[in-house]
Design a protein around this motif. Sequence first.
Motif, PDB file in Angstrom:
ATOM      1  N   ARG A  18       1.864  46.894  26.884  1.00 12.28           N
ATOM      2  CA  ARG A  18       0.513  47.404  27.119  1.00 12.28           C
ATOM      3  C   ARG A  18      -0.014  48.094  25.871  1.00 12.28           C
ATOM      4  NH1 ARG A  18       0.419  44.191  30.761  1.00 12.28           N
ATOM      5  NH2 ARG A  18      -0.973  43.578  29.124  1.00 12.28           N
ATOM      6  N   LEU A  19      -1.293  47.906  25.591  1.00  7.65           N
ATOM      7  CA  LEU A  19      -1.913  48.536  24.417  1.00  7.65           C
ATOM      8  C   LEU A  19      -1.627  50.037  24.409  1.00  7.65           C
ATOM      9  CD1 LEU A  19      -5.415  46.837  24.222  1.00  7.65           C
ATOM     10  CD2 LEU A  19      -3.688  46.871  22.405  1.00  7.65           C
ATOM     11  N   GLY A  20      -1.251  50.550  23.248  1.00  6.93           N
ATOM     12  CA  GLY A  20      -1.058  51.990  23.097  1.00  6.93           C
ATOM     13  C   GLY A  20       0.216  52.527  23.715  1.00  6.93           C
ATOM     14  N   GLU A  21       1.127  51.641  24.154  1.00  7.40           N
ATOM     15  CA  GLU A  21       2.356  52.151  24.805  1.00  7.40           C
ATOM     16  C   GLU A  21       3.250  52.875  23.798  1.00  7.40           C
ATOM     17  OE1 GLU A  21       4.229  48.684  26.575  1.00  7.40           O
ATOM     18  OE2 GLU A  21       5.366  48.287  24.755  1.00  7.40           O
ATOM     19  N   ASN A  22       3.130  52.534  22.521  1.00 11.77           N
ATOM     20  CA  ASN A  22       3.728  53.310  21.433  1.00 11.77           C
ATOM     21  C   ASN A  22       2.637  53.482  20.375  1.00 11.77           C
ATOM     22  OD1 ASN A  22       6.707  53.666  21.960  1.00 11.77           O
ATOM     23  ND2 ASN A  22       6.516  51.448  22.217  1.00 11.77           N
ATOM     24  N   THR A  23       2.644  54.593  19.697  1.00 12.07           N
ATOM     25  CA  THR A  23       1.572  54.863  18.739  1.00 12.07           C
ATOM     26  C   THR A  23       2.136  55.411  17.428  1.00 12.07           C
ATOM     27  OG1 THR A  23       1.245  57.036  19.714  1.00 12.07           O
ATOM     28  CG2 THR A  23      -0.208  55.266  20.504  1.00 12.07           C
ATOM     29  N   THR A  24       1.261  55.436  16.428  1.00  6.30           N
ATOM     30  CA  THR A  24       1.633  55.846  15.069  1.00  6.30           C
ATOM     31  C   THR A  24       0.935  57.155  14.702  1.00  6.30           C
ATOM     32  OG1 THR A  24       1.996  53.554  14.370  1.00  6.30           O
ATOM     33  CG2 THR A  24       1.495  55.146  12.625  1.00  6.30           C
ATOM     34  N   ASP A  25       1.668  58.021  14.033  1.00  5.71           N
ATOM     35  CA  ASP A  25       1.155  59.304  13.553  1.00  5.71           C
ATOM     36  C   ASP A  25      -0.020  59.068  12.582  1.00  5.71           C
ATOM     37  OD1 ASP A  25       0.857  61.759  12.179  1.00  5.71           O
ATOM     38  OD2 ASP A  25       2.973  62.229  12.485  1.00  5.71           O
ATOM     39  N   PRO A  26      -1.134  59.793  12.731  1.00 12.60           N
ATOM     40  CA  PRO A  26      -2.261  59.644  11.795  1.00 12.60           C
ATOM     41  C   PRO A  26      -1.862  59.847  10.333  1.00 12.60           C
ATOM     42  CG  PRO A  26      -2.909  61.004  13.671  1.00 12.60           C
ATOM     43  CD  PRO A  26      -1.447  60.736  13.830  1.00 12.60           C
ATOM     44  N   ALA A  27      -0.886  60.709  10.072  1.00 13.47           N
ATOM     45  CA  ALA A  27      -0.439  60.941   8.691  1.00 13.47           C
ATOM     46  C   ALA A  27       0.196  59.674   8.106  1.00 13.47           C
ATOM     47  CB  ALA A  27       0.550  62.099   8.641  1.00 13.47           C
ATOM     48  N   VAL A  28       0.816  58.878   8.966  1.00 18.62           N
ATOM     49  CA  VAL A  28       1.419  57.622   8.502  1.00 18.62           C
ATOM     50  C   VAL A  28       0.326  56.602   8.170  1.00 18.62           C
ATOM     51  CG1 VAL A  28       2.842  55.656   9.223  1.00 18.62           C
ATOM     52  CG2 VAL A  28       3.628  57.993   9.645  1.00 18.62           C
ATOM     53  N   LEU A  29      -0.689  56.540   9.022  1.00 14.78           N
ATOM     54  CA  LEU A  29      -1.808  55.642   8.697  1.00 14.78           C
ATOM     55  C   LEU A  29      -2.463  56.061   7.381  1.00 14.78           C
ATOM     56  CD1 LEU A  29      -3.687  53.305   9.266  1.00 14.78           C
ATOM     57  CD2 LEU A  29      -5.044  54.819  10.752  1.00 14.78           C
ATOM     58  N   ALA A  30      -2.568  57.357   7.150  1.00 14.42           N
ATOM     59  CA  ALA A  30      -3.145  57.849   5.883  1.00 14.42           C
ATOM     60  C   ALA A  30      -2.307  57.369   4.695  1.00 14.42           C
ATOM     61  CB  ALA A  30      -3.237  59.376   5.895  1.00 14.42           C
ATOM     62  N   GLN A  31      -0.975  57.379   4.861  1.00 15.11           N
ATOM     63  CA  GLN A  31      -0.101  56.875   3.783  1.00 15.11           C
ATOM     64  C   GLN A  31      -0.341  55.389   3.539  1.00 15.11           C
ATOM     65  OE1 GLN A  31       4.188  57.699   3.462  1.00 15.11           O
ATOM     66  NE2 GLN A  31       3.926  59.113   5.163  1.00 15.11           N
ATOM     67  N   ILE A  32      -0.483  54.637   4.617  1.00 10.45           N
ATOM     68  CA  ILE A  32      -0.726  53.190   4.475  1.00 10.45           C
ATOM     69  C   ILE A  32      -2.020  52.976   3.680  1.00 10.45           C
ATOM     70  CG2 ILE A  32      -1.339  51.102   5.774  1.00 10.45           C
ATOM     71  CD1 ILE A  32       0.652  52.023   7.958  1.00 10.45           C
ATOM     72  N   ALA A  79       7.718  55.799   9.432  1.00  5.74           N
ATOM     73  CA  ALA A  79       8.011  55.214  10.745  1.00  5.74           C
ATOM     74  C   ALA A  79       6.699  54.968  11.485  1.00  5.74           C
ATOM     75  CB  ALA A  79       8.894  56.155  11.556  1.00  5.74           C
ATOM     76  N   THR A  80       6.534  53.735  11.992  1.00  2.00           N
ATOM     77  CA  THR A  80       5.347  53.427  12.784  1.00  2.00           C
ATOM     78  C   THR A  80       5.739  53.185  14.239  1.00  2.00           C
ATOM     79  OG1 THR A  80       5.493  51.038  12.446  1.00  2.00           O
ATOM     80  CG2 THR A  80       4.256  52.302  10.793  1.00  2.00           C
ATOM     81  N   GLY A  81       4.721  53.186  15.101  1.00  2.00           N
ATOM     82  CA  GLY A  81       4.933  52.857  16.498  1.00  2.00           C
ATOM     83  C   GLY A  81       3.796  51.986  16.982  1.00  2.00           C
ATOM     84  N   SER A  82       4.104  51.032  17.846  1.00  2.00           N
ATOM     85  CA  SER A  82       3.061  50.109  18.278  1.00  2.00           C
ATOM     86  C   SER A  82       3.472  49.344  19.522  1.00  2.00           C
ATOM     87  CB  SER A  82       2.732  49.150  17.139  1.00  2.00           C
ATOM     88  OG  SER A  82       3.922  48.680  16.568  1.00  2.00           O
ATOM     89  N   SER A  83       2.478  48.627  20.070  1.00  2.00           N
ATOM     90  CA  SER A  83       2.721  47.953  21.344  1.00  2.00           C
ATOM     91  C   SER A  83       3.206  46.519  21.196  1.00  2.00           C
ATOM     92  CB  SER A  83       1.430  47.938  22.166  1.00  2.00           C
ATOM     93  OG  SER A  83       0.445  47.149  21.522  1.00  2.00           O
ATOM     94  N   ASP A  84       2.799  45.825  20.116  1.00  2.00           N
ATOM     95  CA  ASP A  84       3.046  44.389  19.998  1.00  2.00           C
ATOM     96  C   ASP A  84       2.380  43.665  21.178  1.00  2.00           C
ATOM     97  OD1 ASP A  84       4.003  42.061  18.866  1.00  2.00           O
ATOM     98  OD2 ASP A  84       6.121  42.587  19.055  1.00  2.00           O
ATOM     99  N   TYR A  85       1.185  44.106  21.478  1.00  2.00           N
ATOM    100  CA  TYR A  85       0.413  43.563  22.607  1.00  2.00           C
ATOM    101  C   TYR A  85       0.128  42.071  22.416  1.00  2.00           C
ATOM    102  CZ  TYR A  85      -3.605  43.253  25.827  1.00  2.00           C
ATOM    103  OH  TYR A  85      -4.471  42.911  26.829  1.00  2.00           O
TER     104      TYR A  85
END
Length: 283
Positions: free
Chosen positions: A256-270, A242-248
């Motif tokens: 707004r930038l950073g209004e939703n964010t992604t877990d660092p462990a998920v970025l590591a998986q990517i 599951a990711t989270g993001s702003s779609d800025y």
Amino acid sequence: MAIDLHTHSNASDGTHDPADVVAEAAHHGLTTIALTDHDTTGGWDEATAAALERGIDLVPGVEISTQHNGISVHLLAYLVDPAHPDLVAEMEHARASRDTRMERMVALLAKDGIPVTMEAVLAQAKDGATLGRPHVADALVAAGYVRTRGEAFDNLLHDRSPYYVRHYAPDVVKAVRLVRDAGGVPVMAHPFANRRGRTVTDHVIEQMAEAGLGGLEVYHRDHLGPERAHALALADRLGLFATGSSDYHGTGKENRLGENTTDPAVLAQIEEQATSGVAVVRR
Ligand code: AMP
Ligand code: ZN
Ligand code: FE
Ligand code: FE
């Protein structure tokens, strides 16, 4: 860590240069952003240089226009090979079709006396940018016909409007395979953002998962509580992250930038899943 995996620049329909999106992210204290313009990787070089200069991490990405039986599906692709021939061909096809679709939308609007021309639309887009409805909206704002992009969408440009014209987009399951072929990691953007148009069923998402989908963008402002809960449960059931993001989109939308964010462990998986050789840009 504050990681925002979905932003747009004026390489597509965002209002800011790629370098300005990166600078703004750094200014707001984000550690990592992905630049994910619609159907183009044209902003990557500028964003990369800016990320190195500003000391934040950049995940090169793209938001690919796809469809299932005519229902529009946005597919985020991270760390994808930007020169993969089939992927390049699909994005070129979608971009060319967006141009002719825009001519048709402008003709329909103008026929009803709405003050817009193709020149006025192109004046709102950077040279070579992926054209989208937000550029028509900006032309209507410039003409004083509406006040904001949002007003233009609500009154004239939404998916069920008589002025809406579709553009070519590849089948979503084929696109998932194509992103994996190009070494990237596919994530379905705002899967249940249903207030703007139709969304696909869980069954289609199951087929996408079988084809290699990596994750679902669960945390997005277009998802309310029930939609988030559903997306999270589906991701869990299908073994997706599951990711989270702003779609800025800069000043074009309230996001707004950073209004939703992604877990660092998920970025590591990517990063682990990517095989293209394209890496996260780090100082
Ligand atoms: P298109 O790519 O031409 O189909 O246009 C879709 C784009 O319009 C998406 O990137 C959205 O971010 C943007 N969009 C949709 N609804 C709105 C809205 N109400 N206000 C501003 N931008 C919008
Ligand atoms: Zn957009
Ligand atoms: Fe999208
Ligand atoms: Fe987007």
